[in-house]
Design a protein around this motif. Structure first.
Motif, short mmCIF file in Angstrom:
data_model
loop_
_atom_site.label_atom_id
_atom_site.label_comp_id
_atom_site.label_asym_id
_atom_site.label_seq_id
_atom_site.Cartn_x
_atom_site.Cartn_y
_atom_site.Cartn_z
N UNK A 193 -0.20 -44.68 13.64
CA UNK A 193 -0.83 -43.42 13.98
C UNK A 193 -0.23 -42.81 15.26
N UNK A 194 0.26 -43.65 16.15
CA UNK A 194 0.96 -43.13 17.33
C UNK A 194 2.27 -42.46 16.91
N UNK A 195 2.94 -43.08 15.95
CA UNK A 195 4.17 -42.47 15.43
C UNK A 195 3.86 -41.13 14.79
N UNK A 196 2.81 -41.05 13.97
CA UNK A 196 2.46 -39.82 13.29
C UNK A 196 2.18 -38.71 14.29
N UNK A 197 1.46 -39.03 15.35
CA UNK A 197 1.16 -38.02 16.38
C UNK A 197 2.45 -37.51 17.01
N UNK A 198 3.36 -38.41 17.34
CA UNK A 198 4.62 -38.00 17.95
C UNK A 198 5.48 -37.19 17.00
N UNK A 199 5.59 -37.64 15.75
CA UNK A 199 6.43 -36.95 14.76
C UNK A 199 5.88 -35.56 14.45
N UNK A 200 4.57 -35.50 14.21
CA UNK A 200 3.96 -34.20 13.90
C UNK A 200 4.02 -33.28 15.12
N UNK A 201 3.78 -33.84 16.31
CA UNK A 201 3.86 -33.03 17.52
C UNK A 201 5.24 -32.44 17.71
N UNK A 202 6.28 -33.24 17.45
CA UNK A 202 7.66 -32.75 17.56
C UNK A 202 7.88 -31.56 16.64
N UNK A 203 7.41 -31.66 15.41
CA UNK A 203 7.63 -30.60 14.45
C UNK A 203 6.73 -29.38 14.69
N UNK A 204 5.55 -29.60 15.24
CA UNK A 204 4.71 -28.45 15.57
C UNK A 204 5.37 -27.62 16.67
N UNK A 205 5.94 -28.29 17.65
CA UNK A 205 6.64 -27.58 18.72
C UNK A 205 7.86 -26.85 18.17
N UNK A 206 8.63 -27.53 17.34
CA UNK A 206 9.81 -26.91 16.73
C UNK A 206 9.43 -25.74 15.84
#
Length: 386
Positions: free
Chosen positions: A231-244
């Protein structure tokens, strides 16, 4: 099925031939190549080095949770900037006179999870040819039914609130691109009205092979080397793409969906009764052209007028030729739509979202109660978008 769109130069407009000859003369007089210069190469090295550095810092796992999350957001922004500044020019063939160099640099699109081949179809061919034409330019078909970006878009009662939620949906564009959009565009029969049935065989391989490399680098490898939960990975991955996605969505919309831009329709024969270049001037807008920071960050996407007229010219030269384009447009009585700053353009787009949302609400009221509308027609607000 809509007829194939053709531009008919009914007024024998000489705008494009004039502005093209003037730009060519300027570049020749200055002894300047239309391709990348040293400043462009320095910018390319900067963005690639910065993105690789951030990626390796994340994989090092030497930082706290919040720092890692911040690095993920920063990496997402950098990926968008790589697309703006490097991949975009390379796929247009405007980075270098060498096809091999352009091909190599277009590979950066694969590294940010996007297919350069699909982009060349949707952007180079369809968007640049049929800019802002409903039913043909799919760049103005964002989340159909939820976001209404032109007067002929689908109606939905929730669109009256789109100015409140549209920016959140824009943030999802990168996730959609990486996980869904490229596959959908590749396998659909046509993009807009442009048929896309005969892909080269190697592009089938490229689509899945490079997507797999991206998934390994950005999904599998972090889970293998970092001591983090799923779930930490999901937060980081989704956060990266939301910013992008937010960066991409805002920049793309500020060039074509702002006050003053048109959304013209072809006639019943599929003809656009004006010259193609004239059409570009009516459907495209610039913003923040005097900001060096915007020029450095956005890869010329803040100067879309020059880009649409001269996609084969590297964006590093757009500030120099913008004066020529503006003056020539004035001579031919054509608009040169421009917002002075990013925030002015953002406000203009927000007002357009609000206006299109109100328009959708009014049209639905008319459809539900046509007689009541006729009785109060004189009191209704105008539904025009000029």
């Amino acid at each position: 099925m809509s007829p194939k769109v053709k531009f008919i130069n009914t007024q024998q407009s000489g705008f494009f031939s004039t502005v093209r000859s003037r730009v060519d003369a300027y570049l020749k007089e200055k002894g300047v190549s239309k391709y990348a210069n040293q400043a462009m190469w320095r910018k390319t090295i900067f963005y690639l080095t910065l993105s690789l550095g951030i990626y390796l810092l994340i994989l090092s796992g030497r930082f706290g949770v919040w720092t890692m999350f911040g690095l993920s957001l920063l990496l997402g922004i950098c990926c968008a900037l790589i697309g703006f500044n490097i991949g975009h020019d390379a796929i247009h063939g405007s980075f270098s006179a060498s096809r091999k160099v352009n091909k190599a640099l277009s590979f950066t699109f694969n590294l940010i999870g996007a297919s350069p081949y699909v982009w060349s179809l949707t952007h180079n061919i369809v968007h640049h040819t049929y800019t802002n034409i409903p039913g043909h330019d799919e760049d103005i078909e964002v989340a159909p039914g939820l976001i209404r970006l032109h007067p002929d878009d689908k109606l939905n009662k929730v669109q009256r609130f789109q100015h409140l939620y549209a920016f959140g949906l824009y943030s999802l564009s990168s996730l959609s691109w990486v996980l869904r959009k490229d596959y959908v565009k590749f396998f659909q029969k046509k993009i807009g009205q442009h048929p896309t049935l005969n892909h080269p065989r190697r592009e089938y391989f490229n689509l899945f092979f490079y997507k797999a490399i991206y998934y390994f680098l950005f999904m599998v490898l972090p889970l293998l080397v970092l001591q983090i939960t799923w779930w930490q990975f999901v937060i980081g991955f989704v956060g990266m793409h939301l910013a992008e996605g937010l960066v991409m969505g805002l920049v793309f919309q500020l060039a074509h969906v702002v006050e003053g831009t048109d959304f013209p329709l072809p006639n019943e024969k599929g003809n656009m009764e004006e010259a193609w270049a004239d059409h570009q001037m009516r459907t495209t807008a610039n913003f923040a052209t005097r900001s060096r920071l915007a020029g450095f960050l956005l890869g010329g996407l803040n100067q879309q007028i020059e880009h649409h007229l001269f996609p084969k010219v590297c964006h590093i030269h757009y500030p120099a030729i913008s004066g020529i384009v503006r003056q020539t447009a004035q001579e031919f009585g054509l608009p040169y739509i421009e917002n002075p700053t990013f925030f002015k353009a953002l406000q203009s787009h927000y007002r357009m979202l609000k206006k299109f949302g109100l328009h959708a609400c009014q049209l639905q009221q008319i459809q539900r109660r046509p007689e009541a509308y006729k009785a109060t027609a004189g009191k209704q607000k105008s539904l025009t978008f000029k």
